[in-house]
Design a protein around this motif. Structure first.
Motif, PDB file in Angstrom:
ATOM      1  N   PRO A  27      32.179  72.123  95.034  1.00 30.50           N
ATOM      2  CA  PRO A  27      33.193  72.210  93.966  1.00 30.50           C
ATOM      3  C   PRO A  27      33.689  70.853  93.481  1.00 30.50           C
ATOM      4  N   LEU A  28      33.453  69.767  94.255  1.00 28.82           N
ATOM      5  CA  LEU A  28      34.006  68.463  93.912  1.00 28.82           C
ATOM      6  C   LEU A  28      32.953  67.470  93.439  1.00 28.82           C
ATOM      7  N   GLU A  29      31.760  67.953  93.162  1.00 30.80           N
ATOM      8  CA  GLU A  29      30.669  67.037  92.811  1.00 30.80           C
ATOM      9  C   GLU A  29      30.971  66.204  91.570  1.00 30.80           C
ATOM     10  N   ASP A  30      31.718  66.768  90.632  1.00 34.40           N
ATOM     11  CA  ASP A  30      32.039  66.046  89.397  1.00 34.40           C
ATOM     12  C   ASP A  30      33.512  65.666  89.321  1.00 34.40           C
ATOM     13  N   ALA A  31      34.181  65.657  90.468  1.00 35.01           N
ATOM     14  CA  ALA A  31      35.620  65.381  90.480  1.00 35.01           C
ATOM     15  C   ALA A  31      35.898  63.888  90.332  1.00 35.01           C
ATOM     16  N   ALA A  32      37.073  63.578  89.807  1.00 38.51           N
ATOM     17  CA  ALA A  32      37.501  62.187  89.667  1.00 38.51           C
ATOM     18  C   ALA A  32      37.929  61.643  91.022  1.00 38.51           C
ATOM     19  N   LYS A  33      38.043  60.327  91.104  1.00 41.65           N
ATOM     20  CA  LYS A  33      38.379  59.659  92.362  1.00 41.65           C
ATOM     21  C   LYS A  33      39.706  60.157  92.928  1.00 41.65           C
ATOM     22  N   LEU A  34      40.692  60.337  92.068  1.00 44.89           N
ATOM     23  CA  LEU A  34      42.009  60.774  92.525  1.00 44.89           C
ATOM     24  C   LEU A  34      41.938  62.141  93.185  1.00 44.89           C
ATOM     25  N   GLU A  35      41.165  63.048  92.598  1.00 44.62           N
ATOM     26  CA  GLU A  35      41.036  64.390  93.176  1.00 44.62           C
ATOM     27  C   GLU A  35      40.241  64.354  94.470  1.00 44.62           C
ATOM     28  N   LEU A  36      39.250  63.491  94.554  1.00 42.51           N
ATOM     29  CA  LEU A  36      38.447  63.399  95.765  1.00 42.51           C
ATOM     30  C   LEU A  36      39.288  62.934  96.947  1.00 42.51           C
ATOM     31  N   ARG A  37      40.142  61.952  96.714  1.00 36.50           N
ATOM     32  CA  ARG A  37      40.948  61.416  97.815  1.00 36.50           C
ATOM     33  C   ARG A  37      42.121  62.324  98.150  1.00 36.50           C
ATOM     34  N   ASP A  38      42.657  62.998  97.169  1.00 39.98           N
ATOM     35  CA  ASP A  38      43.757  63.941  97.348  1.00 39.98           C
ATOM     36  C   ASP A  38      44.845  63.324  98.229  1.00 39.98           C
ATOM     37  N   HIS A  39      45.196  63.966  99.359  1.00 44.15           N
ATOM     38  CA  HIS A  39      46.273  63.489 100.219  1.00 44.15           C
ATOM     39  C   HIS A  39      45.754  62.751 101.452  1.00 44.15           C
ATOM     40  N   ALA A  40      44.542  62.207 101.367  1.00 43.94           N
ATOM     41  CA  ALA A  40      43.957  61.521 102.522  1.00 43.94           C
ATOM     42  C   ALA A  40      44.810  60.330 102.958  1.00 43.94           C
ATOM     43  N   THR A  41      45.356  59.584 101.992  1.00 48.56           N
ATOM     44  CA  THR A  41      46.180  58.425 102.330  1.00 48.56           C
ATOM     45  C   THR A  41      47.396  58.846 103.143  1.00 48.56           C
ATOM     46  N   GLU A  42      48.080  59.908 102.696  1.00 48.19           N
ATOM     47  CA  GLU A  42      49.264  60.389 103.400  1.00 48.19           C
ATOM     48  C   GLU A  42      48.911  60.902 104.789  1.00 48.19           C
ATOM     49  N   VAL A  43      47.770  61.602 104.913  1.00 48.61           N
ATOM     50  CA  VAL A  43      47.341  62.107 106.219  1.00 48.61           C
ATOM     51  C   VAL A  43      47.110  60.950 107.183  1.00 48.61           C
ATOM     52  N   LEU A  44      46.439  59.890 106.728  1.00 42.89           N
ATOM     53  CA  LEU A  44      46.150  58.742 107.589  1.00 42.89           C
ATOM     54  C   LEU A  44      47.424  57.999 107.979  1.00 42.89           C
ATOM     55  N   LYS A  45      48.368  57.878 107.061  1.00 38.68           N
ATOM     56  CA  LYS A  45      49.630  57.202 107.384  1.00 38.68           C
ATOM     57  C   LYS A  45      50.435  57.999 108.417  1.00 38.68           C
TER      58      LYS A  45
END
Length: 390
Positions: A27-45
């Motif tokens: 479902p994400l093959e054509d997604a933009a960078k922002l959608e691909l990363r989603d909340h990954a930054t918050e999860v890692l923090k």
């Protein structure tokens, strides 16, 4: 370098690997960078903060058992699950993201840092705990959203079915009232009416099943009723519909109290119907209600094959009960019903702050026992309407 500092110092590289993996999911093959990363930054923090937070051994054990501290606010992992569901990812794909994140962080860390100290080994253990926690939060939210969506779909379906079903029932009644019609036509009309009545009962259970998952259970409207009269009516109805079955009924004690009469009638009828369907045809169905104790006890006992312990534990959960059936018993020709009736019984009893149990032995057969407290009168009595605004 400690793992928490490594994560914060190398967020770009870690997120790039997360982004590359997310882009491989259909479902994400054509997604933009922002959608691909989603909340990954918050999860890692959140994980980095957790790694820097002192933790006793008892806290670690509690977290491993799913008893870690809970947050009143939505966590980053929970929000991520909701976003990924809206993007079209299934649960396996969401799980795969966390597995890939675990692998990326540990691989990048061990490639850049020599793991030599006990603190670093402990960081690795804590990191795995944190990933497991995030994964659990994410999947719990995903499952809840999916269940709510399914329940809403079933509720809408049930409401939509009722209109044409009402037309069928009304048409059958018109046929039955026309005595000029041949006996054969009247017989067909009666069969249509009885079938429509049965379907209406199934739809009612379906609506109760779906709406109870969307809110706080099945709503009740308690008022002063006589459970002896309610039970007697339900038993008489069962005897009428099943004249070939032997049904005994015993009533004793004070049975006037504050309950939702129609709902309890529905619960009692479902239990009796279950006994008729699954009991031995030649056996006797024993029904009793006892109001001589502080709590009223209603029981249905019938002769039947012993129910295996695993099936007994899931008897009130139609989804789990269906899931543990062998594949040979899941075909439409073998499934007589989905067990919604027993689920509705449990929810009605729970709404009355009561308790229901079931036992199954070779000697005593199958026995359902419902214990009901005498609730405080509220809203209205049996012979007066509620006051406005009450």
């Amino acid at each position: 370098m400690r793992l928490s500092k490594f994560i914060l110092s190398n967020l770009g590289d870690i997120l790039k690997e997360w982004e590359d993996f997310a882009g491989t999911l259909a479902p994400l093959e054509d997604a933009a960078k922002l959608e691909l990363r989603d909340h990954a930054t918050e999860v890692l923090k959140v994980i980095a903060i957790d790694l820097d937070t002192p933790q006793a051994e008892c806290d670690s054990i509690a977290k491993s058992r799913g008893k870690g501290p809970t947050s009143v606010m939505d966590t980053a992992a929970e929000i991520h699950a909701a976003t990924r569901m809206s993007s079209g990812l299934n649960s396996d794909q969401v799980m795969a993201e966390f597995r890939a994140l675990r692998s990326s962080v540990l691989r990048l860390w061990t490639c850049n840092v020599a793991i030599t100290t006990p603190e670093q080994i402990q960081d690795m253990v804590r990191f795995n705990e944190a990933i497991d926690q995030a994964q659990s939060e994410s999947m719990a939210r995903y499952t809840k959203l999916l269940r709510d969506a399914q329940s809403l779909f079933l509720a809408i379906l049930g409401h939509d079915v009722r209109s044409p079903l009402g037309a069928v029932s009304m048409g059958a009644q018109v046929l039955l009232q026309d005595q000029t019609l041949p006996a054969k036509v009247l017989k067909v009309g009666l069969r249509i009416f009885n079938s429509a009545t049965r379907v209406d009962e199934i739809v009612r259970d379906l609506l109760d099943f779906s709406t109870s998952h969307l809110g706080d259970g099945i709503p009740i409207d308690p008022y002063t009723v006589d459970l002896h009269e309610i039970c007697l009516n339900v038993v008489d109805e069962a005897r009428t519909f099943h004249p070939d079955r032997k049904i005994e009924f015993v009533s004793e004690g004070k049975l006037t109290g504050t309950w939702d009469g129609p709902r309890l009638a529905q619960a009692f009828a479902n239990l009796i119907s279950n006994a008729v369907q699954h009991g031995k045809p030649e056996g006797t169905i024993h029904i009793s209600i006892d109001g001589s104790q502080p709590q009223v006890v209603f029981e249905v006992n019938n002769e039947a094959d012993v129910i295996p312990p695993a099936k007994l534990r899931t008897l009130f959960d139609p989804v789990k009960s269906f899931a543990i059936r062998p594949p040979s018993e899941r075909s439409t020709s073998r499934v007589q019903n989905l067990g919604l009736g027993l689920y509705v019984v449990k929810e009605i009893v729970r709404a009355h702050q009561g308790h229901i149990t079931v036992s199954s032995t070779e000697e005593a057969g199958v026995k359902f026992s419902v214990s009901l407290p005498r609730l405080t009168p509220s809203r209205r009595t049996s012979d007066e309407q509620a006051e406005p605004g009450v």
